[in-house]
Design an enzyme around this catalytic site. Sequence first.
Site, PDB file in Angstrom:
ATOM      1  N   TYR A   1      -3.283   2.309   0.171  1.00 55.54           N
ATOM      2  CA  TYR A   1      -3.354   3.517  -0.662  1.00 55.54           C
ATOM      3  C   TYR A   1      -2.214   4.436  -0.223  1.00 55.54           C
ATOM      4  O   TYR A   1      -1.542   4.169   0.781  1.00 55.54           O
ATOM      5  CB  TYR A   1      -4.707   4.202  -0.463  1.00 55.54           C
ATOM      6  CG  TYR A   1      -5.891   3.263  -0.655  1.00 55.54           C
ATOM      7  CD1 TYR A   1      -6.149   2.697  -1.903  1.00 55.54           C
ATOM      8  CD2 TYR A   1      -6.724   2.929   0.413  1.00 55.54           C
ATOM      9  CE1 TYR A   1      -7.216   1.816  -2.074  1.00 55.54           C
ATOM     10  CE2 TYR A   1      -7.790   2.058   0.247  1.00 55.54           C
ATOM     11  CZ  TYR A   1      -8.029   1.499  -0.999  1.00 55.54           C
ATOM     12  OH  TYR A   1      -9.071   0.626  -1.171  1.00 55.54           O
TER      13      TYR A   1
ATOM     14  N   TYR B   1      -8.965  -2.666  -7.538  1.00 57.14           N
ATOM     15  CA  TYR B   1      -9.229  -4.074  -7.867  1.00 57.14           C
ATOM     16  C   TYR B   1     -10.359  -4.687  -7.052  1.00 57.14           C
ATOM     17  O   TYR B   1     -10.617  -5.885  -7.167  1.00 57.14           O
ATOM     18  CB  TYR B   1      -7.953  -4.898  -7.637  1.00 57.14           C
ATOM     19  CG  TYR B   1      -6.803  -4.416  -8.463  1.00 57.14           C
ATOM     20  CD1 TYR B   1      -6.738  -4.717  -9.823  1.00 57.14           C
ATOM     21  CD2 TYR B   1      -5.794  -3.641  -7.907  1.00 57.14           C
ATOM     22  CE1 TYR B   1      -5.688  -4.258 -10.603  1.00 57.14           C
ATOM     23  CE2 TYR B   1      -4.739  -3.179  -8.684  1.00 57.14           C
ATOM     24  CZ  TYR B   1      -4.690  -3.488 -10.028  1.00 57.14           C
ATOM     25  OH  TYR B   1      -3.664  -3.032 -10.799  1.00 57.14           O
TER      26      TYR B   1
ATOM     27  N   ARG C   1      -6.160  -3.415   2.405  1.00 61.31           N
ATOM     28  CA  ARG C   1      -6.972  -2.231   2.113  1.00 61.31           C
ATOM     29  C   ARG C   1      -8.318  -2.652   1.535  1.00 61.31           C
ATOM     30  O   ARG C   1      -8.558  -3.848   1.300  1.00 61.31           O
ATOM     31  CB  ARG C   1      -6.216  -1.332   1.134  1.00 61.31           C
ATOM     32  CG  ARG C   1      -6.176  -1.877  -0.271  1.00 61.31           C
ATOM     33  CD  ARG C   1      -5.364  -1.001  -1.217  1.00 61.31           C
ATOM     34  NE  ARG C   1      -5.787  -1.196  -2.597  1.00 61.31           N
ATOM     35  CZ  ARG C   1      -5.126  -0.782  -3.657  1.00 61.31           C
ATOM     36  NH1 ARG C   1      -3.981  -0.134  -3.508  1.00 61.31           N
ATOM     37  NH2 ARG C   1      -5.600  -0.994  -4.865  1.00 61.31           N
ATOM     38  N   GLY C   2      -9.169  -1.672   1.254  1.00 66.04           N
ATOM     39  CA  GLY C   2     -10.395  -1.916   0.493  1.00 66.04           C
ATOM     40  C   GLY C   2     -11.311  -2.924   1.142  1.00 66.04           C
ATOM     41  O   GLY C   2     -11.676  -2.810   2.313  1.00 66.04           O
ATOM     42  N   GLU C   3     -11.652  -3.978   0.380  1.00 63.65           N
ATOM     43  CA  GLU C   3     -12.620  -4.956   0.901  1.00 63.65           C
ATOM     44  C   GLU C   3     -12.094  -6.388   0.820  1.00 63.65           C
ATOM     45  O   GLU C   3     -12.040  -7.105   1.816  1.00 63.65           O
ATOM     46  CB  GLU C   3     -13.933  -4.826   0.117  1.00 63.65           C
ATOM     47  CG  GLU C   3     -14.970  -5.831   0.560  1.00 63.65           C
ATOM     48  CD  GLU C   3     -16.393  -5.478   0.187  1.00 63.65           C
ATOM     49  OE1 GLU C   3     -16.720  -4.266   0.111  1.00 63.65           O
ATOM     50  OE2 GLU C   3     -17.192  -6.407  -0.022  1.00 63.65           O
ATOM     51  N   ASP C   4     -11.695  -6.805  -0.376  1.00 61.73           N
ATOM     52  CA  ASP C   4     -11.374  -8.225  -0.528  1.00 61.73           C
ATOM     53  C   ASP C   4     -10.067  -8.608   0.178  1.00 61.73           C
ATOM     54  O   ASP C   4     -10.012  -9.640   0.863  1.00 61.73           O
ATOM     55  CB  ASP C   4     -11.304  -8.590  -2.019  1.00 61.73           C
ATOM     56  CG  ASP C   4     -11.255 -10.090  -2.222  1.00 61.73           C
ATOM     57  OD1 ASP C   4     -12.126 -10.789  -1.680  1.00 61.73           O
ATOM     58  OD2 ASP C   4     -10.320 -10.572  -2.878  1.00 61.73           O
ATOM     59  N   SER C   5      -9.032  -7.782   0.044  1.00 64.55           N
ATOM     60  CA  SER C   5      -7.770  -8.127   0.731  1.00 64.55           C
ATOM     61  C   SER C   5      -7.968  -8.062   2.238  1.00 64.55           C
ATOM     62  O   SER C   5      -7.344  -8.823   2.995  1.00 64.55           O
ATOM     63  CB  SER C   5      -6.626  -7.203   0.294  1.00 64.55           C
ATOM     64  OG  SER C   5      -6.919  -5.853   0.569  1.00 64.55           O
TER      65      SER C   5
ATOM     66  N   GLN D   1      -4.579 -13.759  -7.998  1.00 57.44           N
ATOM     67  CA  GLN D   1      -5.412 -13.696  -6.794  1.00 57.44           C
ATOM     68  C   GLN D   1      -5.188 -14.882  -5.860  1.00 57.44           C
ATOM     69  O   GLN D   1      -5.125 -14.724  -4.636  1.00 57.44           O
ATOM     70  CB  GLN D   1      -6.896 -13.582  -7.172  1.00 57.44           C
ATOM     71  CG  GLN D   1      -7.725 -13.037  -6.027  1.00 57.44           C
ATOM     72  CD  GLN D   1      -9.187 -12.896  -6.380  1.00 57.44           C
ATOM     73  OE1 GLN D   1      -9.780 -13.767  -7.027  1.00 57.44           O
ATOM     74  NE2 GLN D   1      -9.812 -11.816  -5.950  1.00 57.44           N
TER      75      GLN D   1
ATOM     76  N   ASP E   1     -13.734  -4.223  -6.929  1.00 56.20           N
ATOM     77  CA  ASP E   1     -14.986  -4.631  -7.575  1.00 56.20           C
ATOM     78  C   ASP E   1     -14.783  -5.955  -8.314  1.00 56.20           C
ATOM     79  O   ASP E   1     -15.557  -6.895  -8.157  1.00 56.20           O
ATOM     80  CB  ASP E   1     -15.440  -3.546  -8.561  1.00 56.20           C
ATOM     81  CG  ASP E   1     -15.482  -2.180  -7.897  1.00 56.20           C
ATOM     82  OD1 ASP E   1     -16.326  -1.987  -7.020  1.00 56.20           O
ATOM     83  OD2 ASP E   1     -14.633  -1.333  -8.240  1.00 56.20           O
TER      84      ASP E   1
HETATM   85  O1  TRH Z   1      -8.127  -2.591  -4.808  1.00 56.24           O
HETATM   86  P1  TRH Z   1      -8.886  -2.182  -3.615  1.00 56.24           P
HETATM   87  O2  TRH Z   1      -8.485  -0.941  -2.994  1.00 56.24           O
HETATM   88  O3  TRH Z   1     -10.417  -2.109  -3.965  1.00 56.24           O
HETATM   89  C1  TRH Z   1     -11.277  -1.090  -3.536  1.00 56.24           C
HETATM   90  C2  TRH Z   1     -12.253  -1.535  -2.497  1.00 56.24           C
HETATM   91  O4  TRH Z   1     -12.901  -2.708  -2.843  1.00 56.24           O
HETATM   92  C3  TRH Z   1     -13.272  -0.447  -2.261  1.00 56.24           C
HETATM   93  O5  TRH Z   1     -14.212  -0.873  -1.304  1.00 56.24           O
HETATM   94  C4  TRH Z   1     -13.949  -0.166  -3.550  1.00 56.24           C
HETATM   95  O6  TRH Z   1     -14.887   0.797  -3.397  1.00 56.24           O
HETATM   96  C5  TRH Z   1     -12.894   0.284  -4.506  1.00 56.24           C
HETATM   97  O7  TRH Z   1     -11.953  -0.731  -4.688  1.00 56.24           O
HETATM   98  C6  TRH Z   1     -13.497   0.622  -5.828  1.00 56.24           C
HETATM   99  O8  TRH Z   1      -8.766  -3.334  -2.486  1.00 56.24           O
HETATM  100  P2  TRH Z   1      -9.375  -4.808  -2.381  1.00 56.24           P
HETATM  101  O9  TRH Z   1     -10.859  -4.765  -2.190  1.00 56.24           O
HETATM  102  O10 TRH Z   1      -8.624  -5.449  -1.331  1.00 56.24           O
HETATM  103  O11 TRH Z   1      -9.078  -5.505  -3.762  1.00 56.24           O
HETATM  104  C7  TRH Z   1      -7.783  -5.886  -4.133  1.00 56.24           C
HETATM  105  C8  TRH Z   1      -7.829  -7.215  -4.865  1.00 56.24           C
HETATM  106  O12 TRH Z   1      -6.550  -7.467  -5.426  1.00 56.24           O
HETATM  107  C9  TRH Z   1      -8.140  -8.392  -3.949  1.00 56.24           C
HETATM  108  O13 TRH Z   1      -8.975  -9.328  -4.628  1.00 56.24           O
HETATM  109  C10 TRH Z   1      -6.760  -9.027  -3.705  1.00 56.24           C
HETATM  110  C11 TRH Z   1      -6.110  -8.767  -5.027  1.00 56.24           C
HETATM  111  N1  TRH Z   1      -4.632  -8.797  -5.055  1.00 56.24           N
HETATM  112  C12 TRH Z   1      -4.004  -9.757  -5.840  1.00 56.24           C
HETATM  113  O14 TRH Z   1      -4.673 -10.593  -6.461  1.00 56.24           O
HETATM  114  N2  TRH Z   1      -2.655  -9.754  -5.905  1.00 56.24           N
HETATM  115  C13 TRH Z   1      -1.870  -8.867  -5.232  1.00 56.24           C
HETATM  116  O15 TRH Z   1      -0.625  -8.911  -5.352  1.00 56.24           O
HETATM  117  C14 TRH Z   1      -2.538  -7.903  -4.418  1.00 56.24           C
HETATM  118  C15 TRH Z   1      -1.710  -6.921  -3.637  1.00 56.24           C
HETATM  119  C16 TRH Z   1      -3.904  -7.893  -4.356  1.00 56.24           C
END
Ligand code: TRH
Length: 377
Positions: free
Chosen positions: A193, A15, A271-275, A255, A17
Amino acid sequence: MKASWDIFCSVVDNYGDIGVTWRLARQLVAEHQQGVRLWVDDLRAFVPLCPEADVSAAQQWQQGVEVCQWPAQWPATEVADVVVEAFACKLPEGYLQAMKAREKPALWINLEYLSAEDWVSGCHGLPSMRPDGLKRMFFFPGFDAGTGGLLREADLLQRRHAFEQDPQAKQVFLQGLGVCPAYNARLISLFAYENTGLASWLDAMAAGAGPTHLLVPQGRIMGDLLQWLGIEQLPLGAVEQRGALTVQALPFVRQEDYDHLLWSCDFNAVRGEDSFVRAQWAGRPLLWHIYEQEEDAHWVKLNAFLDLYVKGLSPQAARAVTGLWHAWNAGAEMGESWNGVLQCWPEIAAHAEQWCLEQSLQADLAQALVLFYRNWI
Ligand code: TRH
Protein backbone atom coordinates in the site's frame (compact mmCIF):
# COMPACT_ATOMS: atom_id res chain seq x y z
CA MET A 1 -17.69 -37.64 -2.77
CA LYS A 2 -18.74 -34.73 -4.91
CA ALA A 3 -20.59 -31.96 -3.12
CA SER A 4 -21.86 -28.64 -4.43
CA TRP A 5 -20.35 -25.46 -3.03
CA ASP A 6 -21.49 -21.84 -3.20
CA ILE A 7 -18.71 -19.41 -2.30
CA PHE A 8 -19.78 -15.81 -1.77
CA CYS A 9 -17.25 -13.03 -2.28
CA SER A 10 -17.90 -9.36 -1.76
CA VAL A 11 -15.03 -7.22 -3.01
CA VAL A 12 -14.45 -4.68 -0.22
CA ASP A 13 -11.38 -3.18 -1.85
CA ASN A 14 -8.14 -4.40 -3.40
CA TYR A 15 -7.70 -8.01 -4.54
CA GLY A 16 -7.59 -9.99 -1.31
CA ASP A 17 -11.24 -11.05 -1.11
CA ILE A 18 -11.35 -12.29 -4.68
CA GLY A 19 -7.76 -13.52 -4.50
CA VAL A 20 -8.52 -15.91 -1.65
CA THR A 21 -11.93 -17.10 -2.86
CA TRP A 22 -10.80 -17.65 -6.46
CA ARG A 23 -7.80 -19.64 -5.28
CA LEU A 24 -9.97 -21.72 -2.95
CA ALA A 25 -12.62 -22.32 -5.64
CA ARG A 26 -10.01 -23.49 -8.16
CA GLN A 27 -8.44 -25.86 -5.68
CA LEU A 28 -11.74 -27.40 -4.59
CA VAL A 29 -12.44 -28.21 -8.24
CA ALA A 30 -8.96 -29.30 -9.32
CA GLU A 31 -7.93 -31.34 -6.30
CA HIS A 32 -11.19 -32.41 -4.67
CA GLN A 33 -13.51 -32.70 -7.69
CA GLN A 34 -16.13 -30.53 -6.00
CA GLY A 35 -18.78 -28.57 -7.92
CA VAL A 36 -18.10 -24.92 -7.18
CA ARG A 37 -20.05 -21.77 -7.91
CA LEU A 38 -18.25 -18.53 -7.02
CA TRP A 39 -20.53 -15.50 -6.54
CA VAL A 40 -18.62 -12.24 -6.96
CA ASP A 41 -20.24 -8.82 -6.56
CA ASP A 42 -17.58 -6.95 -8.55
CA LEU A 43 -15.98 -8.81 -11.43
CA ARG A 44 -13.65 -5.89 -12.18
CA ALA A 45 -11.38 -7.12 -9.39
CA PHE A 46 -11.45 -10.66 -10.83
CA VAL A 47 -10.21 -9.88 -14.36
CA PRO A 48 -6.63 -8.90 -13.39
CA LEU A 49 -6.23 -12.26 -11.61
CA CYS A 50 -7.87 -14.21 -14.44
CA PRO A 51 -7.52 -12.18 -17.65
CA GLU A 52 -9.72 -14.56 -19.72
CA ALA A 53 -12.70 -13.62 -17.54
CA ASP A 54 -15.54 -11.59 -18.99
CA VAL A 55 -16.27 -8.64 -16.73
CA SER A 56 -19.86 -8.36 -17.92
CA ALA A 57 -20.93 -12.03 -17.92
CA ALA A 58 -23.69 -13.00 -15.52
CA GLN A 59 -22.32 -16.53 -15.56
CA GLN A 60 -19.11 -18.01 -16.95
CA TRP A 61 -16.89 -21.06 -16.52
CA GLN A 62 -13.27 -20.45 -15.61
CA GLN A 63 -10.94 -23.36 -14.88
CA GLY A 64 -13.89 -25.58 -13.97
CA VAL A 65 -15.38 -23.01 -11.58
CA GLU A 66 -18.79 -21.52 -12.34
CA VAL A 67 -18.21 -17.84 -11.74
CA CYS A 68 -21.42 -15.84 -11.29
CA GLN A 69 -22.04 -12.16 -10.95
CA TRP A 70 -23.69 -11.71 -7.53
CA PRO A 71 -26.70 -9.69 -8.62
CA ALA A 72 -28.37 -6.93 -6.58
CA GLN A 73 -31.72 -8.67 -7.16
CA TRP A 74 -31.17 -12.21 -5.92
CA PRO A 75 -32.66 -14.83 -8.28
CA ALA A 76 -34.30 -18.08 -7.14
CA THR A 77 -31.28 -20.33 -6.67
CA GLU A 78 -30.84 -23.85 -5.46
CA VAL A 79 -28.80 -23.91 -2.26
CA ALA A 80 -25.50 -25.82 -2.37
CA ASP A 81 -24.40 -28.54 0.08
CA VAL A 82 -21.73 -26.21 1.44
CA VAL A 83 -22.11 -22.44 1.62
CA VAL A 84 -18.95 -20.41 2.18
CA GLU A 85 -19.49 -16.83 3.25
CA ALA A 86 -16.07 -15.29 2.81
CA PHE A 87 -15.00 -12.72 5.35
CA ALA A 88 -18.51 -12.26 6.80
CA CYS A 89 -19.74 -10.82 3.50
CA LYS A 90 -23.46 -11.27 4.39
CA LEU A 91 -25.45 -13.73 2.32
CA PRO A 92 -28.37 -12.45 0.24
CA GLU A 93 -31.69 -12.53 2.10
CA GLY A 94 -33.28 -14.64 -0.65
CA TYR A 95 -30.51 -17.23 -0.31
CA LEU A 96 -30.94 -17.36 3.47
CA GLN A 97 -34.67 -18.03 2.98
CA ALA A 98 -33.83 -20.84 0.59
CA MET A 99 -31.34 -22.24 3.12
CA LYS A 100 -34.08 -22.33 5.74
CA ALA A 101 -36.40 -24.14 3.36
CA ARG A 102 -33.77 -26.72 2.35
CA GLU A 103 -34.79 -30.20 3.42
CA LYS A 104 -31.25 -31.33 4.21
CA PRO A 105 -29.44 -28.45 5.93
CA ALA A 106 -26.48 -26.97 4.09
CA LEU A 107 -23.19 -26.57 5.91
CA TRP A 108 -22.78 -22.80 6.32
CA ILE A 109 -19.21 -21.70 6.81
CA ASN A 110 -17.98 -18.25 7.59
CA LEU A 111 -14.42 -18.17 6.27
CA GLU A 112 -12.51 -15.65 8.38
CA TYR A 113 -9.45 -13.50 7.77
CA LEU A 114 -6.04 -14.94 8.52
CA SER A 115 -4.52 -14.20 11.90
CA ALA A 116 -1.74 -15.72 14.02
CA GLU A 117 -3.35 -14.59 17.26
CA ASP A 118 -3.62 -17.17 20.05
CA TRP A 119 -7.41 -17.10 20.35
CA VAL A 120 -7.88 -18.26 16.76
CA SER A 121 -7.43 -21.98 17.40
CA GLY A 122 -9.97 -21.75 20.26
CA CYS A 123 -12.63 -20.30 17.95
CA HIS A 124 -11.90 -22.33 14.82
CA GLY A 125 -14.77 -24.67 13.97
CA LEU A 126 -17.18 -23.24 16.54
CA PRO A 127 -20.87 -22.92 15.66
CA SER A 128 -22.97 -19.82 16.06
CA MET A 129 -26.74 -20.35 16.35
CA ARG A 130 -28.95 -17.70 14.82
CA PRO A 131 -32.43 -16.75 16.03
CA ASP A 132 -33.88 -17.99 12.72
CA GLY A 133 -32.61 -21.52 13.46
CA LEU A 134 -29.75 -21.49 10.96
CA LYS A 135 -26.31 -22.44 12.19
CA ARG A 136 -23.07 -20.90 10.97
CA MET A 137 -19.65 -22.43 11.54
CA PHE A 138 -16.55 -20.30 11.97
CA PHE A 139 -13.58 -21.42 9.96
CA PHE A 140 -10.26 -19.74 10.65
CA PRO A 141 -7.16 -20.04 8.52
CA GLY A 142 -4.02 -20.08 10.59
CA PHE A 143 -0.54 -21.25 11.35
CA ASP A 144 -1.00 -24.00 13.90
CA ALA A 145 -2.66 -27.38 14.05
CA GLY A 146 -5.78 -26.09 15.81
CA THR A 147 -6.72 -23.87 12.85
CA GLY A 148 -7.95 -24.41 9.30
CA GLY A 149 -4.44 -24.02 7.86
CA LEU A 150 -3.33 -22.03 4.84
CA LEU A 151 -4.30 -22.24 1.18
CA ARG A 152 -1.66 -24.35 -0.55
CA GLU A 153 -2.09 -26.41 -3.70
CA ALA A 154 -0.95 -30.02 -3.24
CA ASP A 155 1.87 -29.70 -5.80
CA LEU A 156 2.88 -26.12 -5.01
CA LEU A 157 6.24 -26.78 -3.38
CA GLN A 158 7.12 -29.40 -5.94
CA ARG A 159 6.40 -26.90 -8.71
CA ARG A 160 8.50 -24.27 -6.97
CA HIS A 161 11.43 -26.64 -6.61
CA ALA A 162 11.19 -27.66 -10.28
CA PHE A 163 11.16 -23.97 -11.25
CA GLU A 164 14.21 -23.31 -9.08
CA GLN A 165 16.11 -26.28 -10.45
CA ASP A 166 15.44 -25.46 -14.09
CA PRO A 167 18.16 -22.93 -14.97
CA GLN A 168 16.05 -21.50 -17.80
CA ALA A 169 12.67 -21.24 -16.08
CA LYS A 170 13.42 -18.06 -14.17
CA GLN A 171 15.18 -16.42 -17.11
CA VAL A 172 12.35 -17.22 -19.52
CA PHE A 173 9.74 -15.96 -17.07
CA LEU A 174 11.58 -12.71 -16.35
CA GLN A 175 12.38 -12.11 -20.02
CA GLY A 176 8.67 -12.49 -20.75
CA LEU A 177 8.15 -9.47 -18.52
CA GLY A 178 11.07 -7.61 -20.10
CA VAL A 179 13.21 -8.04 -16.97
CA CYS A 180 16.96 -8.56 -17.49
CA PRO A 181 18.70 -8.00 -14.16
CA ALA A 182 22.47 -7.74 -13.80
CA TYR A 183 23.82 -11.22 -13.01
CA ASN A 184 24.76 -10.27 -9.43
CA ALA A 185 21.75 -8.07 -8.65
CA ARG A 186 19.53 -8.78 -5.66
CA LEU A 187 16.05 -9.10 -7.14
CA ILE A 188 13.18 -7.72 -5.06
CA SER A 189 9.45 -7.57 -5.75
CA LEU A 190 7.41 -4.79 -4.18
CA PHE A 191 3.64 -5.11 -3.66
CA ALA A 192 2.44 -2.72 -0.98
CA TYR A 193 0.00 0.00 0.00
CA GLU A 194 1.07 3.65 0.00
CA ASN A 195 4.02 3.93 2.39
CA THR A 196 5.91 6.98 3.64
CA GLY A 197 8.81 4.70 4.59
CA LEU A 198 9.49 3.77 0.96
CA ALA A 199 11.81 6.69 0.20
CA SER A 200 14.22 5.77 3.00
CA TRP A 201 14.28 2.12 1.88
CA LEU A 202 15.00 3.17 -1.71
CA ASP A 203 17.74 5.52 -0.45
CA ALA A 204 19.35 2.62 1.39
CA MET A 205 19.20 0.34 -1.67
CA ALA A 206 20.55 3.09 -3.94
CA ALA A 207 23.48 3.59 -1.54
CA GLY A 208 24.03 -0.18 -1.15
CA ALA A 209 27.32 -1.92 -1.82
CA GLY A 210 25.83 -4.32 -4.39
CA PRO A 211 23.23 -3.86 -7.14
CA THR A 212 19.51 -4.25 -6.40
CA HIS A 213 16.82 -4.64 -9.05
CA LEU A 214 13.38 -3.71 -7.75
CA LEU A 215 10.29 -4.98 -9.58
CA VAL A 216 7.09 -3.09 -8.88
CA PRO A 217 3.79 -4.47 -10.16
CA GLN A 218 1.26 -1.74 -10.97
CA GLY A 219 -0.55 -0.67 -7.87
CA ARG A 220 -0.96 1.63 -4.90
CA ILE A 221 2.75 2.10 -4.08
CA MET A 222 3.47 3.62 -7.50
CA GLY A 223 2.81 7.23 -6.37
CA ASP A 224 5.47 7.04 -3.64
CA LEU A 225 7.88 5.42 -6.07
CA LEU A 226 7.42 8.13 -8.71
CA GLN A 227 7.87 10.83 -6.11
CA TRP A 228 11.19 9.36 -5.02
CA LEU A 229 12.31 8.95 -8.62
CA GLY A 230 11.26 12.53 -9.32
CA ILE A 231 9.37 11.62 -12.48
CA GLU A 232 5.74 11.79 -13.53
CA GLN A 233 5.33 8.28 -14.80
CA LEU A 234 7.15 5.01 -15.19
CA PRO A 235 5.74 3.08 -18.18
CA LEU A 236 5.39 -0.67 -17.77
CA GLY A 237 8.68 -2.37 -18.43
CA ALA A 238 10.66 0.88 -18.28
CA VAL A 239 13.77 0.97 -16.11
CA GLU A 240 15.17 3.82 -13.97
CA GLN A 241 18.50 3.72 -12.22
CA ARG A 242 19.59 5.60 -9.08
CA GLY A 243 22.97 4.61 -7.69
CA ALA A 244 23.05 0.86 -7.05
CA LEU A 245 19.29 0.60 -7.45
CA THR A 246 17.43 -0.26 -10.66
CA VAL A 247 13.67 0.20 -10.55
CA GLN A 248 11.28 -1.38 -13.03
CA ALA A 249 7.48 -1.18 -13.27
CA LEU A 250 5.70 -4.42 -14.11
CA PRO A 251 2.19 -5.19 -15.24
CA PHE A 252 -0.11 -6.85 -12.72
CA VAL A 253 0.31 -10.50 -13.71
CA ARG A 254 -2.31 -13.28 -13.59
CA GLN A 255 -2.58 -15.05 -10.25
CA GLU A 256 -0.64 -18.16 -11.31
CA ASP A 257 2.23 -16.00 -12.58
CA TYR A 258 2.47 -14.01 -9.38
CA ASP A 259 3.97 -17.16 -7.81
CA HIS A 260 6.60 -17.22 -10.55
CA LEU A 261 7.47 -13.63 -9.77
CA LEU A 262 7.86 -14.43 -6.05
CA TRP A 263 9.96 -17.52 -6.86
CA SER A 264 12.20 -15.46 -9.15
CA CYS A 265 13.03 -12.87 -6.50
CA ASP A 266 15.44 -12.99 -3.58
CA PHE A 267 13.17 -10.92 -1.37
CA ASN A 268 9.46 -10.16 -1.61
CA ALA A 269 7.52 -7.28 -0.13
CA VAL A 270 3.88 -8.34 0.04
CA ARG A 271 0.65 -7.13 1.59
CA GLY A 272 -2.87 -8.06 2.70
CA GLU A 273 -3.49 -11.78 3.02
CA ASP A 274 -3.08 -13.88 -0.09
CA SER A 275 0.22 -12.45 -1.38
CA PHE A 276 1.53 -12.68 2.19
CA VAL A 277 0.81 -16.42 2.25
CA ARG A 278 2.24 -16.96 -1.24
CA ALA A 279 5.48 -15.23 -0.22
CA GLN A 280 5.78 -17.69 2.65
CA TRP A 281 5.38 -20.60 0.23
CA ALA A 282 8.10 -19.00 -1.91
CA GLY A 283 10.52 -19.77 0.93
CA ARG A 284 12.29 -16.43 0.58
CA PRO A 285 12.81 -13.60 3.07
CA LEU A 286 9.77 -11.34 3.03
CA LEU A 287 8.36 -8.09 4.26
CA TRP A 288 4.65 -7.82 5.07
CA HIS A 289 2.61 -4.65 4.70
CA ILE A 290 -0.46 -5.55 6.72
CA TYR A 291 -3.91 -4.19 5.82
CA GLU A 292 -4.66 -1.33 8.19
CA GLN A 293 -7.58 -1.80 10.56
CA GLU A 294 -9.50 0.50 12.86
CA GLU A 295 -8.03 1.22 16.28
CA ASP A 296 -4.69 -0.22 15.18
CA ALA A 297 -6.04 -3.77 15.48
CA HIS A 298 -3.61 -4.75 12.71
CA TRP A 299 -0.60 -4.18 14.98
CA VAL A 300 -1.79 -6.97 17.28
CA LYS A 301 -2.04 -9.26 14.25
CA LEU A 302 1.33 -8.18 12.92
CA ASN A 303 3.07 -8.83 16.23
CA ALA A 304 1.29 -12.14 16.73
CA PHE A 305 2.71 -13.32 13.41
CA LEU A 306 6.16 -11.92 14.10
CA ASP A 307 6.28 -13.68 17.48
CA LEU A 308 5.71 -16.99 15.71
CA TYR A 309 7.86 -16.27 12.71
CA VAL A 310 11.06 -15.14 14.41
CA LYS A 311 11.18 -18.15 16.75
CA GLY A 312 14.36 -20.05 15.96
CA LEU A 313 16.21 -17.00 14.64
CA SER A 314 19.25 -15.66 16.52
CA PRO A 315 18.43 -12.58 18.63
CA GLN A 316 20.24 -10.37 16.11
CA ALA A 317 18.32 -11.72 13.11
CA ALA A 318 15.01 -11.68 15.00
CA ARG A 319 15.61 -8.02 15.89
CA ALA A 320 16.50 -7.21 12.30
CA VAL A 321 13.33 -8.80 10.86
CA THR A 322 11.09 -7.31 13.55
CA GLY A 323 12.70 -3.90 13.15
CA LEU A 324 12.22 -3.91 9.39
CA TRP A 325 8.57 -5.02 9.58
CA HIS A 326 7.79 -2.48 12.30
CA ALA A 327 9.42 0.37 10.39
CA TRP A 328 7.58 -0.55 7.16
CA ASN A 329 4.18 -0.76 8.82
CA ALA A 330 4.75 2.49 10.68
CA GLY A 331 5.83 4.21 7.45
CA ALA A 332 9.08 5.04 9.27
CA GLU A 333 12.79 5.18 8.43
CA MET A 334 13.89 1.92 6.82
CA GLY A 335 17.60 2.37 6.18
CA GLU A 336 19.00 1.09 9.43
CA SER A 337 16.73 -1.93 9.68
CA TRP A 338 17.31 -2.85 6.02
CA ASN A 339 21.05 -2.86 6.61
CA GLY A 340 20.40 -4.95 9.72
CA VAL A 341 18.58 -7.54 7.58
CA LEU A 342 21.38 -7.54 5.00
CA GLN A 343 23.89 -8.34 7.74
CA CYS A 344 21.92 -11.46 8.73
CA TRP A 345 20.89 -12.39 5.20
CA PRO A 346 22.06 -16.06 5.03
CA GLU A 347 20.37 -16.86 8.33
CA ILE A 348 17.13 -15.09 7.41
CA ALA A 349 17.07 -16.78 4.00
CA ALA A 350 17.57 -20.26 5.49
CA HIS A 351 14.90 -19.53 8.07
CA ALA A 352 12.35 -18.55 5.39
CA GLU A 353 12.78 -21.94 3.72
CA GLN A 354 12.53 -23.72 7.06
CA TRP A 355 9.34 -21.83 7.94
CA CYS A 356 7.84 -22.82 4.60
CA LEU A 357 8.67 -26.48 5.21
CA GLU A 358 7.21 -26.44 8.72
CA GLN A 359 4.01 -24.78 7.56
CA SER A 360 3.64 -27.25 4.71
CA LEU A 361 3.32 -30.09 7.26
CA GLN A 362 -0.15 -28.76 8.14
CA ALA A 363 -3.20 -29.79 6.12
CA ASP A 364 -4.00 -27.06 3.63
CA LEU A 365 -7.15 -25.01 3.94
CA ALA A 366 -9.08 -26.53 1.02
CA GLN A 367 -8.32 -30.03 2.26
CA ALA A 368 -9.35 -29.00 5.80
CA LEU A 369 -12.64 -27.60 4.52
CA VAL A 370 -13.46 -30.78 2.60
CA LEU A 371 -12.68 -32.84 5.68
CA PHE A 372 -14.76 -30.52 7.84
CA TYR A 373 -17.71 -31.12 5.52
CA ARG A 374 -17.18 -34.91 5.51
CA ASN A 375 -17.12 -35.00 9.30
CA TRP A 376 -20.19 -32.81 9.46
CA ILE A 377 -22.48 -34.98 7.29
O1 TRH B 1 -5.04 -6.75 -2.52
P1 TRH B 1 -4.76 -6.92 -1.08
O2 TRH B 1 -4.28 -5.76 -0.38
O3 TRH B 1 -6.05 -7.46 -0.36
C1 TRH B 1 -6.51 -7.01 0.88
C2 TRH B 1 -6.33 -8.00 1.98
O4 TRH B 1 -6.80 -9.26 1.64
C3 TRH B 1 -7.05 -7.53 3.22
O5 TRH B 1 -6.91 -8.48 4.25
C4 TRH B 1 -8.48 -7.35 2.88
O6 TRH B 1 -9.18 -6.93 3.96
C5 TRH B 1 -8.54 -6.33 1.80
O7 TRH B 1 -7.86 -6.78 0.67
C6 TRH B 1 -9.96 -6.06 1.41
O8 TRH B 1 -3.66 -8.09 -0.89
P2 TRH B 1 -3.71 -9.67 -1.08
O9 TRH B 1 -4.58 -10.31 -0.04
O10 TRH B 1 -2.34 -10.10 -1.10
O11 TRH B 1 -4.38 -9.92 -2.49
C7 TRH B 1 -3.71 -9.63 -3.68
C8 TRH B 1 -4.02 -10.70 -4.72
O12 TRH B 1 -3.52 -10.27 -5.97
C9 TRH B 1 -3.35 -12.03 -4.42
O13 TRH B 1 -4.22 -13.11 -4.77
C10 TRH B 1 -2.13 -12.04 -5.36
C11 TRH B 1 -2.70 -11.30 -6.53
N1 TRH B 1 -1.72 -10.68 -7.45
C12 TRH B 1 -1.69 -11.12 -8.77
O14 TRH B 1 -2.43 -12.04 -9.14
N2 TRH B 1 -0.83 -10.52 -9.63
C13 TRH B 1 0.01 -9.51 -9.27
O15 TRH B 1 0.77 -8.99 -10.12
C14 TRH B 1 -0.03 -9.09 -7.91
C15 TRH B 1 0.90 -8.00 -7.46
C16 TRH B 1 -0.90 -9.69 -7.04
